[in-house]
Write a protein that holds these residues in place. Sequence first.
Motif, PDB file in Angstrom:
ATOM      1  N   HIS A 114      18.162  20.636 -39.136  1.00 35.52           N
ATOM      2  CA  HIS A 114      19.077  19.501 -39.063  1.00 35.52           C
ATOM      3  C   HIS A 114      20.297  19.883 -39.892  1.00 35.52           C
ATOM      4  O   HIS A 114      20.154  20.434 -40.991  1.00 35.52           O
ATOM      5  CB  HIS A 114      18.413  18.244 -39.628  1.00 35.52           C
ATOM      6  N   VAL A 173      22.582  21.649 -30.878  1.00 36.27           N
ATOM      7  CA  VAL A 173      22.341  20.626 -29.855  1.00 36.27           C
ATOM      8  C   VAL A 173      22.770  19.276 -30.419  1.00 36.27           C
ATOM      9  O   VAL A 173      22.359  18.903 -31.520  1.00 36.27           O
ATOM     10  CB  VAL A 173      20.852  20.599 -29.445  1.00 36.27           C
ATOM     11  N   MET A 174      23.582  18.562 -29.680  1.00 29.75           N
ATOM     12  CA  MET A 174      24.076  17.237 -30.050  1.00 29.75           C
ATOM     13  C   MET A 174      24.830  17.258 -31.382  1.00 29.75           C
ATOM     14  O   MET A 174      24.858  16.269 -32.100  1.00 29.75           O
ATOM     15  CB  MET A 174      22.935  16.210 -30.088  1.00 29.75           C
ATOM     16  N   ASP A 175      25.376  18.408 -31.756  1.00 31.46           N
ATOM     17  CA  ASP A 175      26.088  18.585 -33.028  1.00 31.46           C
ATOM     18  C   ASP A 175      25.233  18.212 -34.232  1.00 31.46           C
ATOM     19  O   ASP A 175      25.759  17.877 -35.294  1.00 31.46           O
ATOM     20  CB  ASP A 175      27.394  17.789 -33.054  1.00 31.46           C
ATOM     21  N   TYR A 203      21.303  19.426 -34.387  1.00 28.09           N
ATOM     22  CA  TYR A 203      20.158  20.319 -34.539  1.00 28.09           C
ATOM     23  C   TYR A 203      20.521  21.758 -34.179  1.00 28.09           C
ATOM     24  O   TYR A 203      21.076  22.015 -33.111  1.00 28.09           O
ATOM     25  CB  TYR A 203      18.996  19.870 -33.638  1.00 28.09           C
ATOM     26  N   TRP A 229      15.655  19.463 -20.860  1.00 28.56           N
ATOM     27  CA  TRP A 229      16.219  18.823 -22.053  1.00 28.56           C
ATOM     28  C   TRP A 229      16.955  19.832 -22.927  1.00 28.56           C
ATOM     29  O   TRP A 229      16.399  20.856 -23.337  1.00 28.56           O
ATOM     30  CB  TRP A 229      15.134  18.145 -22.871  1.00 28.56           C
ATOM     31  N   GLY A 230      18.194  19.573 -23.215  1.00 29.30           N
ATOM     32  CA  GLY A 230      18.977  20.388 -24.127  1.00 29.30           C
ATOM     33  C   GLY A 230      19.595  21.625 -23.520  1.00 29.30           C
ATOM     34  O   GLY A 230      20.571  22.142 -24.042  1.00 29.30           O
ATOM     35  N   GLU A 254      23.416  21.785 -22.717  1.00 30.82           N
ATOM     36  CA  GLU A 254      24.411  21.940 -23.782  1.00 30.82           C
ATOM     37  C   GLU A 254      24.664  23.393 -24.147  1.00 30.82           C
ATOM     38  O   GLU A 254      25.540  23.682 -24.939  1.00 30.82           O
ATOM     39  CB  GLU A 254      23.961  21.179 -25.033  1.00 30.82           C
TER      40      GLU A 254
END
Length: 127
Positions: A26, A57-59, A61, A75-76, A79
């Motif tokens: 994170h 991922v998603m800015d 993780y 999923w993911g 990106e």
Amino acid sequence: FKTLINFLIRSLKRIQDFSNSTTYWHYRDPSFCYATGIDGMHPYVRKLLLAMGFAVVMDVYWVWPHKHLASSGEWGLGELPPDCPGLAQDRLDDMVVLVKDCQKALFHQGKNFTGHFGSAPASSAQR
């Protein structure tokens, strides 16, 4: 730099073993922040992690795509750039070897470490 290299070695080995434990980072995890830049991630560290094969991922993780995303279906994966090095199956093993070599050179050369390490002949490393 030494802190980053040691963090990468521990993390890469944990990802390699991937025994259903949390192996992604994170962006606000204190250990990750300490290793990558206390006042925010240093731009060179970001470039290094992406070149190694990590993906964000998603800015939020930082993941190793082949281990964390490839088995999850779609999923993911959307990106990621299609040429993400972390999608290659053998890339993780290669990065463990590379970072270990860097760690050894850093230990042996100490304050004289210039960033050059590996199997280059000694004469070319001195140029």
